[in-house]
Design a protein around this motif. Structure first.
Motif, PDB file in Angstrom:
ATOM      1  N   GLY A  40      18.841 -27.590  -3.662  1.00 46.44           N
ATOM      2  CA  GLY A  40      19.123 -27.266  -5.065  1.00 46.44           C
ATOM      3  C   GLY A  40      20.032 -26.053  -5.201  1.00 46.44           C
ATOM      4  O   GLY A  40      20.944 -26.035  -6.037  1.00 46.44           O
ATOM      5  N   GLU A  41      19.789 -25.039  -4.363  1.00 47.42           N
ATOM      6  CA  GLU A  41      20.623 -23.828  -4.408  1.00 47.42           C
ATOM      7  C   GLU A  41      22.063 -24.157  -4.014  1.00 47.42           C
ATOM      8  O   GLU A  41      23.016 -23.652  -4.611  1.00 47.42           O
ATOM      9  CB  GLU A  41      20.048 -22.761  -3.469  1.00 47.42           C
ATOM     10  CG  GLU A  41      18.746 -22.132  -3.950  1.00 47.42           C
ATOM     11  CD  GLU A  41      17.491 -22.957  -3.645  1.00 47.42           C
ATOM     12  OE1 GLU A  41      16.389 -22.455  -3.873  1.00 47.42           O
ATOM     13  OE2 GLU A  41      17.623 -24.123  -3.188  1.00 47.42           O
TER      14      GLU A  41
ATOM     15  N   TYR B 245      20.972 -36.034  -6.808  1.00 43.63           N
ATOM     16  CA  TYR B 245      19.921 -35.037  -6.617  1.00 43.63           C
ATOM     17  C   TYR B 245      18.872 -35.126  -7.730  1.00 43.63           C
ATOM     18  O   TYR B 245      17.657 -35.136  -7.470  1.00 43.63           O
ATOM     19  CB  TYR B 245      20.558 -33.643  -6.574  1.00 43.63           C
ATOM     20  CG  TYR B 245      19.584 -32.500  -6.462  1.00 43.63           C
ATOM     21  CD1 TYR B 245      18.660 -32.427  -5.420  1.00 43.63           C
ATOM     22  CD2 TYR B 245      19.602 -31.466  -7.393  1.00 43.63           C
ATOM     23  CE1 TYR B 245      17.770 -31.365  -5.310  1.00 43.63           C
ATOM     24  CE2 TYR B 245      18.715 -30.398  -7.294  1.00 43.63           C
ATOM     25  CZ  TYR B 245      17.806 -30.357  -6.254  1.00 43.63           C
ATOM     26  OH  TYR B 245      16.934 -29.303  -6.156  1.00 43.63           O
TER      27      TYR B 245
ATOM     28  N   SER C  12      16.758 -27.798  -9.604  1.00 47.48           N
ATOM     29  CA  SER C  12      16.472 -26.965  -8.438  1.00 47.48           C
ATOM     30  C   SER C  12      15.154 -26.221  -8.596  1.00 47.48           C
ATOM     31  O   SER C  12      14.354 -26.141  -7.662  1.00 47.48           O
ATOM     32  CB  SER C  12      17.627 -25.981  -8.229  1.00 47.48           C
ATOM     33  OG  SER C  12      17.390 -25.169  -7.104  1.00 47.48           O
TER      34      SER C  12
ATOM     35  N   THR D  10      23.633 -26.088  -6.981  1.00 47.78           N
ATOM     36  CA  THR D  10      23.904 -25.168  -8.090  1.00 47.78           C
ATOM     37  C   THR D  10      25.145 -24.332  -7.790  1.00 47.78           C
ATOM     38  O   THR D  10      25.979 -24.081  -8.672  1.00 47.78           O
ATOM     39  CB  THR D  10      22.690 -24.261  -8.351  1.00 47.78           C
ATOM     40  OG1 THR D  10      21.550 -25.077  -8.632  1.00 47.78           O
ATOM     41  CG2 THR D  10      22.935 -23.328  -9.530  1.00 47.78           C
TER      42      THR D  10
END
Length: 350
Positions: free
Chosen positions: A217-218, A314, A204, A221
């Motif tokens: 990415g957030e 990802y 991320s 995560t």
């Protein structure tokens, strides 16, 4: 002067897959095999996007056919898994900086478990002779498992054998989750969720630095942050190859009598949940016959496998788009990531 020449030559190549000069290649051979050894011929092997690989024929030495693999260049700073640091200019992930040096340790695990592995002759991560980790290995006469010459019957039998070897690999236990190191230790955590979060966070951060897939990415995560207990149900770390596909399986023998010669490129191996191994998603019935262990059918097991596919997709989207310059594959992984993220949201986990 030779060392200065090596440094200068290396820095002429900014890509990960960087060739070395003939002079440097000869110097590395003589350093490890002796000045009496003659390099008869050598060639750069195609196909790798990360490491740089040569096949070298030697004279005046017992082992005359060898492989030289070089990792990308060293950097001065290695981010810590838990520190939140990030080497902004470093194209590599923190685990990628130590993985080739750990490869001999991984192959020792394989051999002990009865899994055929490459023979490492020397591995050097000192940076003294060239500013890269490199290794010499014996050449294995073979073809890759996806070679067009392998017939359907042989391929089925080979996949059964691969399933058996994968099961043997997944019985190799570690003291914690994470990445094997050259000294036999493991860089990671006692908690599986923390290792997954470290991968998600580092990916991320790298994506955010270049404005890639903003916000995704957030969200990914958060999957691992908010569902720690789901992942921490996994208590026993086992060795997974983490890049196990047909191109990393070498086979030999006559048609009708083929067998696996070696499982190669084990440098991305981790101590992880066995179901983190992506090849377990294969629909090859013969592989699963050889593997002989069912996947966790529970809702929790299915959710974990979906999260692993999401994280892997990802990571691969970023790597293909921005690390190895394969934008078409990057686009495929990007679309897959968004589809898997939607699938995760539809689970409605709290």
């Amino acid at each position: 002067m030779a060392h200065q020449h090596q440094q200068k030559h290396e820095h002429q190549h900014s890509g990960l897959h960087s060739p070395i000069s003939e002079k440097v290649l000869h110097a590395l051979v003589h350093n490890h095999f002796g000045d009496h050894v003659v390099v008869k011929q050598f060639g750069l092997l195609q196909g790798g996007l990360f490491n740089t690989t040569y096949r070298i024929q030697l004279e005046h030495t017992p082992i005359t056919d060898i492989i030289l693999r070089l990792a990308p260049e060293h950097v001065q700073h290695l981010p810590n898994i838990n520190s939140g640091e990030s080497a902004q200019s470093d194209p590599l992930f923190s685990f990628e900086r130590t993985m080739m040096a750990a490869e001999p340790v991984i192959y020792k695990h394989y051999c002990k478990a009865g899994i055929p592995a490459p023979e490492v002759l020397f591995c050097d991560d000192s940076g003294l002779h060239v500013p890269r980790t490199y290794m010499f290995m014996t050449f294995i006469p073979s073809v890759q498992l996806d070679h067009s010459s392998i017939g359907a019957v042989d391929k089925e039998q080979l996949y059964t054998q691969l399933g058996t070897y994968t099961a043997a690999m997944h019985r190799i236990e570690g003291s914690s989750f994470g990445w094997p190191q050259a000294d036999g230790s493991i860089r990671g955590s006692k908690h599986w969720s923390e290792v997954l979060m470290a991968i998600a966070e580092e990916t991320s951060r790298k994506a955010a630095q270049i404005g890639y897939m903003p916000g995704v990415g957030e969200e990914i995560t958060a999957v691992f942050e908010q569902h720690k207990t789901l992942f921490d149900q996994i208590k026993q770390p086992v060795l997974v190859h983490n890049d196990l596909w047909a191109a990393n399986v070498l086979v030999h023998g006559e048609p009708g009598k083929m067998s696996i010669a070696a499982v190669i490129d084990g440098d991305r191996s981790m101590f992880a949940d066995r179901e983190y191994e992506a090849i377990l998603n294969t629909d090859s019935a013969t592989f699963h016959t050889g593997y002989g262990c069912l996947l966790d059918p529970s809702p929790d097991g299915q959710a974990r496998r979906l999260a692993y596919r999401l994280l892997s997709s990802y990571f691969n989207a970023y790597v293909h788009q921005h690390q190895v310059d394969q934008p078409e594959d990057g686009q495929i992984f990007e679309e897959r990531t968004m589809a898997l993220l939607l699938q995760w949201k539809q689970l409605g986990l709290r």
